[in-house]
Design an enzyme around this catalytic site. Structure first.
Site, PDB file in Angstrom:
ATOM      1  N   ILE A   1       4.154  -5.120 -14.452  1.00 46.75           N
ATOM      2  CA  ILE A   1       3.822  -4.000 -13.559  1.00 46.75           C
ATOM      3  C   ILE A   1       3.836  -4.515 -12.119  1.00 46.75           C
ATOM      4  O   ILE A   1       2.805  -4.684 -11.478  1.00 46.75           O
ATOM      5  CB  ILE A   1       2.449  -3.380 -13.907  1.00 46.75           C
ATOM      6  CG1 ILE A   1       2.299  -3.147 -15.400  1.00 46.75           C
ATOM      7  CG2 ILE A   1       2.260  -2.088 -13.112  1.00 46.75           C
ATOM      8  CD1 ILE A   1       3.146  -2.047 -15.983  1.00 46.75           C
TER       9      ILE A   1
ATOM     10  N   SER B   1       6.012  -3.918  -8.315  1.00 46.66           N
ATOM     11  CA  SER B   1       6.270  -2.694  -7.568  1.00 46.66           C
ATOM     12  C   SER B   1       7.217  -1.808  -8.363  1.00 46.66           C
ATOM     13  O   SER B   1       8.151  -2.314  -8.961  1.00 46.66           O
ATOM     14  CB  SER B   1       6.885  -3.036  -6.215  1.00 46.66           C
ATOM     15  OG  SER B   1       6.986  -1.889  -5.447  1.00 46.66           O
TER      16      SER B   1
ATOM     17  N   CYS C   1     -19.442  -9.678  12.786  1.00 46.65           N
ATOM     18  CA  CYS C   1     -20.333  -8.888  11.921  1.00 46.65           C
ATOM     19  C   CYS C   1     -20.790  -9.597  10.662  1.00 46.65           C
ATOM     20  O   CYS C   1     -21.747  -9.181  10.044  1.00 46.65           O
ATOM     21  CB  CYS C   1     -19.672  -7.564  11.555  1.00 46.65           C
ATOM     22  SG  CYS C   1     -18.195  -7.725  10.543  1.00 46.65           S
TER      23      CYS C   1
ATOM     24  N   CYS D   1     -19.851  -3.566  12.544  1.00 43.44           N
ATOM     25  CA  CYS D   1     -18.550  -4.197  12.789  1.00 43.44           C
ATOM     26  C   CYS D   1     -17.981  -3.576  14.053  1.00 43.44           C
ATOM     27  O   CYS D   1     -17.664  -2.393  14.078  1.00 43.44           O
ATOM     28  CB  CYS D   1     -17.613  -3.963  11.606  1.00 43.44           C
ATOM     29  SG  CYS D   1     -15.884  -4.291  11.956  1.00 43.44           S
TER      30      CYS D   1
ATOM     31  N   HIS E   1       5.504   4.982  -3.111  1.00 37.47           N
ATOM     32  CA  HIS E   1       6.941   5.193  -2.933  1.00 37.47           C
ATOM     33  C   HIS E   1       7.337   6.568  -3.475  1.00 37.47           C
ATOM     34  O   HIS E   1       6.663   7.131  -4.339  1.00 37.47           O
ATOM     35  CB  HIS E   1       7.726   4.119  -3.695  1.00 37.47           C
ATOM     36  CG  HIS E   1       7.504   2.725  -3.171  1.00 37.47           C
ATOM     37  ND1 HIS E   1       8.060   2.268  -2.002  1.00 37.47           N
ATOM     38  CD2 HIS E   1       6.783   1.687  -3.667  1.00 37.47           C
ATOM     39  CE1 HIS E   1       7.701   1.005  -1.803  1.00 37.47           C
ATOM     40  NE2 HIS E   1       6.924   0.626  -2.797  1.00 37.47           N
TER      41      HIS E   1
ATOM     42  N   CYS F   1     -15.225  -4.253  15.741  1.00 37.41           N
ATOM     43  CA  CYS F   1     -13.780  -4.028  15.859  1.00 37.41           C
ATOM     44  C   CYS F   1     -13.348  -2.753  15.133  1.00 37.41           C
ATOM     45  O   CYS F   1     -12.582  -1.968  15.656  1.00 37.41           O
ATOM     46  CB  CYS F   1     -13.010  -5.225  15.311  1.00 37.41           C
ATOM     47  SG  CYS F   1     -13.443  -6.775  16.109  1.00 37.41           S
TER      48      CYS F   1
ATOM     49  N   ALA G   1       0.804  -1.232   0.000  1.00 37.42           N
ATOM     50  CA  ALA G   1       0.000   0.000   0.000  1.00 37.42           C
ATOM     51  C   ALA G   1       0.833   1.277   0.000  1.00 37.42           C
ATOM     52  O   ALA G   1       0.341   2.351   0.327  1.00 37.42           O
ATOM     53  CB  ALA G   1      -0.995   0.022   1.161  1.00 37.42           C
ATOM     54  N   ILE G   2       2.105   1.137  -0.373  1.00 37.24           N
ATOM     55  CA  ILE G   2       2.982   2.311  -0.276  1.00 37.24           C
ATOM     56  C   ILE G   2       3.007   3.095  -1.587  1.00 37.24           C
ATOM     57  O   ILE G   2       3.119   2.514  -2.669  1.00 37.24           O
ATOM     58  CB  ILE G   2       4.422   1.878   0.059  1.00 37.24           C
ATOM     59  CG1 ILE G   2       4.438   1.103   1.374  1.00 37.24           C
ATOM     60  CG2 ILE G   2       5.350   3.085   0.129  1.00 37.24           C
ATOM     61  CD1 ILE G   2       5.785   0.484   1.694  1.00 37.24           C
TER      62      ILE G   2
HETATM   63  C1  LIG Z   1       3.649  -8.338  -2.223  1.00 37.87           C
HETATM   64  C2  LIG Z   1       3.504  -7.103  -3.055  1.00 37.87           C
HETATM   65  C3  LIG Z   1       3.807  -5.849  -2.513  1.00 37.87           C
HETATM   66  C4  LIG Z   1       3.688  -4.713  -3.276  1.00 37.87           C
HETATM   67  N1  LIG Z   1       3.880  -3.496  -2.683  1.00 37.87           N
HETATM   68  C5  LIG Z   1       3.731  -2.368  -3.437  1.00 37.87           C
HETATM   69  C6  LIG Z   1       3.846  -1.088  -2.843  1.00 37.87           C
HETATM   70  O1  LIG Z   1       3.974  -0.958  -1.624  1.00 37.87           O
HETATM   71  N2  LIG Z   1       3.791   0.006  -3.635  1.00 37.87           N
HETATM   72  C7  LIG Z   1       3.601  -0.102  -4.975  1.00 37.87           C
HETATM   73  O2  LIG Z   1       3.594   0.909  -5.645  1.00 37.87           O
HETATM   74  N3  LIG Z   1       3.419  -1.302  -5.567  1.00 37.87           N
HETATM   75  C8  LIG Z   1       3.462  -2.437  -4.815  1.00 37.87           C
HETATM   76  N4  LIG Z   1       3.265  -3.653  -5.393  1.00 37.87           N
HETATM   77  C9  LIG Z   1       2.947  -3.716  -6.790  1.00 37.87           C
HETATM   78  C10 LIG Z   1       1.488  -3.372  -7.071  1.00 37.87           C
HETATM   79  O3  LIG Z   1       0.640  -4.078  -6.184  1.00 37.87           O
HETATM   80  C11 LIG Z   1       1.164  -3.754  -8.475  1.00 37.87           C
HETATM   81  O4  LIG Z   1       2.092  -3.161  -9.321  1.00 37.87           O
HETATM   82  C12 LIG Z   1      -0.210  -3.294  -8.921  1.00 37.87           C
HETATM   83  O5  LIG Z   1      -1.205  -3.751  -8.020  1.00 37.87           O
HETATM   84  C13 LIG Z   1      -0.477  -3.834 -10.292  1.00 37.87           C
HETATM   85  O6  LIG Z   1      -1.783  -3.551 -10.661  1.00 37.87           O
HETATM   86  P1  LIG Z   1      -2.371  -4.259 -11.926  1.00 37.87           P
HETATM   87  O7  LIG Z   1      -3.679  -3.627 -12.152  1.00 37.87           O
HETATM   88  O8  LIG Z   1      -1.402  -4.241 -13.013  1.00 37.87           O
HETATM   89  O9  LIG Z   1      -2.490  -5.788 -11.514  1.00 37.87           O
HETATM   90  P2  LIG Z   1      -3.650  -6.611 -10.809  1.00 37.87           P
HETATM   91  O10 LIG Z   1      -4.194  -5.922  -9.656  1.00 37.87           O
HETATM   92  O11 LIG Z   1      -3.167  -7.971 -10.628  1.00 37.87           O
HETATM   93  O12 LIG Z   1      -4.788  -6.597 -11.902  1.00 37.87           O
HETATM   94  C14 LIG Z   1      -4.798  -7.428 -13.019  1.00 37.87           C
HETATM   95  C15 LIG Z   1      -6.218  -7.867 -13.228  1.00 37.87           C
HETATM   96  O13 LIG Z   1      -6.342  -8.588 -14.426  1.00 37.87           O
HETATM   97  C16 LIG Z   1      -7.331  -9.567 -14.240  1.00 37.87           C
HETATM   98  N5  LIG Z   1      -7.191 -10.609 -15.241  1.00 37.87           N
HETATM   99  C17 LIG Z   1      -6.158 -11.468 -15.383  1.00 37.87           C
HETATM  100  N6  LIG Z   1      -6.403 -12.331 -16.391  1.00 37.87           N
HETATM  101  C18 LIG Z   1      -7.618 -12.003 -16.897  1.00 37.87           C
HETATM  102  C19 LIG Z   1      -8.406 -12.539 -17.942  1.00 37.87           C
HETATM  103  N7  LIG Z   1      -7.992 -13.553 -18.685  1.00 37.87           N
HETATM  104  N8  LIG Z   1      -9.600 -11.986 -18.175  1.00 37.87           N
HETATM  105  C20 LIG Z   1     -10.049 -10.945 -17.436  1.00 37.87           C
HETATM  106  N9  LIG Z   1      -9.331 -10.401 -16.445  1.00 37.87           N
HETATM  107  C21 LIG Z   1      -8.127 -10.921 -16.178  1.00 37.87           C
HETATM  108  C22 LIG Z   1      -7.036 -10.063 -12.859  1.00 37.87           C
HETATM  109  O14 LIG Z   1      -8.145 -10.742 -12.312  1.00 37.87           O
HETATM  110  C23 LIG Z   1      -6.680  -8.785 -12.131  1.00 37.87           C
HETATM  111  O15 LIG Z   1      -7.787  -8.218 -11.461  1.00 37.87           O
HETATM  112  C24 LIG Z   1       3.324  -4.811  -4.627  1.00 37.87           C
HETATM  113  C25 LIG Z   1       2.986  -6.046  -5.159  1.00 37.87           C
HETATM  114  C26 LIG Z   1       3.022  -7.189  -4.356  1.00 37.87           C
HETATM  115  C27 LIG Z   1       2.576  -8.492  -4.908  1.00 37.87           C
END
Ligand SMILES: Cc1cc2nc3c(=O)[nH]c(=O)nc-3n(C[C@H](O)[C@H](O)[C@H](O)COP(=O)(O)OP(=O)(O)OC[C@H]3O[C@@H](n4cnc5c(N)ncnc54)[C@H](O)[C@@H]3O)c2cc1C
Ligand SMILES: Cc1cc2nc3c(=O)[nH]c(=O)nc-3n(C[C@H](O)[C@H](O)[C@H](O)COP(=O)(O)OP(=O)(O)OC[C@H]3O[C@@H](n4cnc5c(N)ncnc54)[C@H](O)[C@@H]3O)c2cc1C
Lengths: 482, 419
Positions: free
Chosen positions: A337, A339, A444, A402, A49, A404, A46-47
């Site tokens: 995509i 972190s 809840c 809720c 950065h 809590c 959730a950062i």
């Molecule tokens: C452990 C961890 C810690 C992190 N900490 C940070 C942080 O502190 N700060 C930061 O900036 N970033 C952080 N990140 C990175 C950040 O979370 C990701 O870069 C960001 O959430 C990516 O978003 P997205 O929309 O690309 O991916 P996602 O949220 O994964 O979205 C992709 C979506 O595509 C959908 N999808 C996949 N295949 C299909 C399909 N065939 N048909 C339809 N839909 C499909 C999935 O269901 C999903 O909802 C972290 C990541 C992790 C795992």
């Protein structure tokens, strides 16, 4: 025929949807899950950065510094939660102090604002539980914390009121290109057509590319991160985000205060075979504990209320891969995509739309675009006076559902309504935090079931935790009470 | 306006406490967040309540009803559907903030407060159970509420982690409703439930109990519904032993892994907390380190028998009335310390400012003892002893003895000597 189809509604897909709603174009978002933000955007630190550690001149560096600034705007337009914690990167010895200097140099090149080096004593003033083994600290005041689920809700809700369409439970199973348009197959049988196709499918983005490309230009390997959540009753134990020095594995195990008061310990970083399967393990969580203890003393481990894991979509390309397909014109990839993808999401959307797709050459601006989203009431964050005023208008704010997290009946009703309302337990938890606290919904959930049942006129037998197949109950029994 | 006593919680504990305060002609207001009185008893539709207090066996709701009747006869004031969200002390006054649809957010003042807020169930998160996070892992008490109050079953094929009483009772309950219950795993080498529940809920239905076992993996299907769990034997240090894995395909994993006193309301008061009971420390008058703040029932210590809750809470109510009548004077206090084979004791203090004839101490043993003597020492002085048979951690024990002979400068220690 749609102008744009976006595959995936994580923070990236949602931010792109919102950015495209600025134009007079017809956009559809397809998401396989039953909600936005259910995969990578569900489980992360959730950062927001500061942009202090990506390679200079990389997209990651540029888009995270820019993305960080955009959050300040989005807080105003979209009511996105921000907790301005600042961050400390800590060093423990001479060797680490040298690395801290290198990192400081990176921060300078990446034009991170306001960073500075602090002695242990200076840092201790604001962070009394800082580990006594720390010798020096790089302070990054622009680093902050958001609430990732709300980021996706906010962007998608705003996109929806500006005309974007969203279909959930829509798994993209096939992509074909016919002349100058795409045919996108969903759940193996429904077809949608569009001129341009945007692949923001997170860990699945290479598999999506593989549905139409022979040579997929990047491959995703999952890297898992595990966490502990410490109850918000430990709030104030740390005030800043605490980072160790980064390694080739990433930013390391952190201690991160969260917007609603809870504290995260984690993540570790481990390659996984199945990039769709986030699991926690004894070993992983033990690693998290051990490494968190290098950052702070007196960690309240006895107040842990949950553990979870998320999987990063790490590509073999060592930057964000945001490009048009080399094989298929009109297809755009957002690969790798990981972190800082949450930090960068709004910048990623602007970069894609303005610099990669050049949408303004194709479509007119939408004159009715409304950049603002209705403010969401977070009742427990209000002062007693504000609460009393609201309860006068709406007595349901007086009813605590809720116990809590102190979430009220009215907030839960709101979460079920509106453009992105939800009728699942998990959806309501993500929107309100009901069930996210100490008892984890033990108290809840039952009350929320009744509310969903009433609001949607659903039998409890038809209420799901999340996806269709996660119904809460398997059968009805004779009601035996008293 | 200021009331004499506010009782927080309308379960077995709050009811008994309020009744005994009212009988001493004090003004009482009881506050309950649910839409009915009775607390957890309402969902315990099985038998086994009241043998000690009424010499008769009742179901939970029947037992509660006995007290609710008396409560109503005494015309005690109460609020339902009202949650206490904050408790602070200003000088000598307690300020209790309540929230409800009917009254909104409101402050009520009181001279004394009794906490009878019960307990909450330990969750998966608190034991860091490895694996995935599917739907289908649910605390036994929640499942019990769904089943007994709302009439819905949470699964067809279940496994149970933890041999706490709720888990055992739910094993039988789900079995009788037609579900398949594949087993119960308990990480300790002994059961945490009452012996009668092991016999009546597991043995009678051939449900296996795996002692020294815990869940080491949780698997889900594609839609994130529970598909299977793995249990493993653990060594003395609770580390899983490889090679002992057993996998069970189930749609439900019920957790009966402990109850924790709910003292979140005490967050704004600086009460002294006992890491063992996970509740406030008290003196023999059930008074916390904050004068005028009393605590009893499951919010003080998790009880296995409701009869003990009622007895304890009515004593606490009486002490609260004593407090209002200024029947105590500040005097010295000594510690009551859990010694050999004792998990915890309550009270943790003996306060010589309170004038009782007998000192009543509740405790649990830290292991199973066939035959034992409970001994209380002050220094090297044995001040009380009593023989006990079949002492198990699952069953709360109580001893009671006159304490006029004790001196006020040395701590006392409770021990269980194995015979
Ligand atoms: C452990 C961890 C810690 C992190 N900490 C940070 C942080 O502190 N700060 C930061 O900036 N970033 C952080 N990140 C990175 C950040 O979370 C990701 O870069 C960001 O959430 C990516 O978003 P997205 O929309 O690309 O991916 P996602 O949220 O994964 O979205 C992709 C979506 O595509 C959908 N999808 C996949 N295949 C299909 C399909 N065939 N048909 C339809 N839909 C499909 C999935 O269901 C999903 O909802 C972290 C990541 C992790 C795992
Ligand atoms: C599943 C189960 C099975 C049992 N089986 C047996 C048995 O067979 N035989 C036996 O003798 N005993 C049994 N017991 C033990 C006994 O029934 C309980 O220990 C006893 O009922 C607890 O009473 P209590 O008042 O302390 O707690 P509760 O009944 O939990 O009451 C606490 C009350 O406080 C209210 N409350 C809490 N916080 C607030 C707040 N902030 N504002 C307003 N209200 C609040 C709650 O809503 C609740 O009603 C069993 C217990 C359980 C849980």
């Amino acid at each position: 025929m749609y102008d744009y189809i976006i595959i995936g509604a994580g923070v990236v897909g949602s931010a792109i949807a919102r950015e495209l709603s600025l134009y007079q174009a017809k956009t559809l978002v397809l998401e396989k899950e039953n909600d936005v933000a259910n995969v990578q955007s569900l489980a992360n630190s959730a950062i927001v950065h500061s942009g202090h550690n990506p390679e200079p001149n990389s997209l990651k560096a540029r888009l995270s510094v820019w993305g960080n600034k955009l959050y300040e705007e989005m807080e105003k337009e979209l009511d996105i939660p921000l907790l301005r914690t600042g961050a400390y990167v800590v060093a423990h010895n001479a060797e680490e102090e040298r690395q801290l200097e290198e990192l400081t140099e990176l921060a300078r090149i990446n034009q991170v604002p306001e960073f500075k080096i602090l002695s242990f004593e200076e840092a201790l003033k604001d962070e009394p539980n800082l580990s006594k083994t720390v010798t020096k600290v790089l302070s990054l005041p622009t680093t902050k914390v958001t609430y990732p689920w709300e980021v996706a809700f906010a962007a998608m809700e705003n996109a929806l009121i500006n005309g974007v369409e969203f279909i959930k439970n829509a798994l993209v199973t096939g992509i074909k290109k016919e002349f100058d348009y795409f045919v996108v197959t969903v759940n193996n049988h429904i077809e949608y057509q569009c001129r341009y196709l945007i692949n923001s499918a997170g860990v699945a983005s290479d598999d999506i590319a593989g549905l139409i490309e022979k040579n997929v230009p990047f491959h995703i390997t999952g890297r898992k991160g595990e966490y502990f959540v410490i109850d918000k009753r430990a709030k104030g134990f740390v005030n800043h985000i605490l980072y160790p020095l980064p390694t080739e594995l990433g930013k390391g195990v952190l201690i991160t205060p969260q917007y609603h008061g809870e504290i995260l310990l984690g993540p570790n970083s481990e390659l996984v075979e199945d990039k769709y399967l986030p699991t926690t393990s004894f070993a992983g969580l033990a690693y998290v504990k051990e490494h968190a203890a290098m950052l702070a003393d007196n960690i309240p481990f006895n107040q842990i209320i949950r553990s979870f894991a998320g999987i990063r979509s790490t590509a073999d390309y060592d930057d964000f891969y945001i490009k048009e397909s080399l094989e298929v014109k009109g297809l755009f990839h957002l690969g790798g995509i990981d972190s800082p993808g949450l930090t960068a999401c709004f910048a990623i959307a602007k970069y894609l739309v303005n610099e990669v797709m050049n949408v303004d050459n194709i479509y007119q601006l939408n004159p009715d675009f409304n950049p603002y989203r209705k403010k969401r009431v977070m009742f427990h964050k209000l002062s007693d006076v504000e609460k009393q005023v609201l309860i006068k208008e709406e007595p349901m704010y007086g009813n605590i559902i809720c116990k809590c997290e102190k979430i009220t009946e009215k907030e839960i009703l709101e979460a079920m309504r509106g453009p992105l309302g939800s009728n699942t337990i998990k959806g309501i938890k993500k929107r309100t935090r009901a069930g996210a606290g100490l008892c984890q919904g033990g108290y809840c959930e039952e009350k929320i079931v009744k509310m969903i049942s009433k609001e949607f006129n659903l039998s409890p037998m038809d209420i799901a935790y999340d996806k269709e197949n996660t119904k809460l109950f398997t059968q009805e029994t004779k009601v035996l009470k008293k | 306006m200021i009331v004499d006593v506010i009782v927080i919680g309308g379960g077995a504990s709050g009811l008994a406490a309020a009744i005994s305060v009212k009988k001493r002609n004090k003004q009482v207001l009881l506050i309950e967040r649910e839409n009915e009185l009775g607390g957890i008893l309402n969902q315990c539709i099985h038998n086994g309540f009241g043998l000690e207090v009424f010499k008769e066996e009742y179901t939970g709701p029947e037992y509660a009803y006995k007290f609710i009747e008396e409560f109503n006869d005494l015309k005690i004031d109460y609020l339902l559907n009202t949650t206490v969200i904050k408790l602070v002390k200003n000088g000598d006054e307690f300020v209790v903030t309540i929230s409800s649809t009917a009254q909104g957010l409101k402050e009520i003042k009181a001279k004394a407060v009794i906490i009878s807020s019960g307990c909450y169930e330990r969750t998966r998160g608190q034991i860091a159970m490895p694996g995935e996070r599917p739907r289908g892992v649910i605390t036994a008490g929640s499942a019990q509420r769904y089943l007994n109050i709302n009439g819905y079953m949470v699964g067809k094929k279940a496994f149970i982690l933890g041999s706490g009483d709720i888990g055992l009772i739910m094993a039988r309950r789900m079995h009788l409703e037609g579900a398949e219950v594949l087993g119960v795993a308990e990480i300790m080498p002994y059961s945490n439930g009452l012996n009668r529940n092991i016999v009546q809920c597991l043995n009678d239905f051939d449900i296996p109990l795996y002692l020294s076992h815990t869940v080491t993996n949780v698997e889900s299907d594609d839609s994130k519904r529970l598909k299977a769990i793995t249990i493993q034997q653990v060594d003395e240090r609770f580390n899983p032993i490889s090679g002992t894995e057993k996998r069970f395909e189930v749609d439900t994993l019920l957790l009966s892994i402990g109850l924790i006193p709910d003292i979140t309301l005490l967050d704004d008061l600086s009460v002294e907390v006992d890491q063992k009971t996970k509740s406030s420390k008290i003196n023999q008058a059930y008074e916390t380190s904050v004068p005028g703040l009393f605590i009893c029932g499951n919010s003080l210590q998790v009880h296995d028998l409701v009869d003990n809750v009622s007895k304890e809470s009515s004593r606490a109510g009486n002490c609260t009335a004593d407090f209002l009548e200024n029947k105590f004077k500040p005097r010295k206090k000594i510690n009551i310390i859990p010694g050999k084979n004792i998990l915890y004791v309550a009270p943790q203090y003996l306060d010589f400012g309170w004038d009782f004839t007998d000192l009543i101490i509740s405790f649990r043993s830290s292991k199973k003892l066939e035959k034992a003597i409970a001994k209380v020492y002050q220094g090297d002085n044995l001040v009380y002893q009593k023989r006990r048979t079949f002492v198990v951690p699952a069953e709360m024990e109580t001893i009671s003895f006159p304490y006029q002979e004790l001196n006020d400068s040395q701590d006392i220690r409770v021990e269980l000597e194995e015979l």
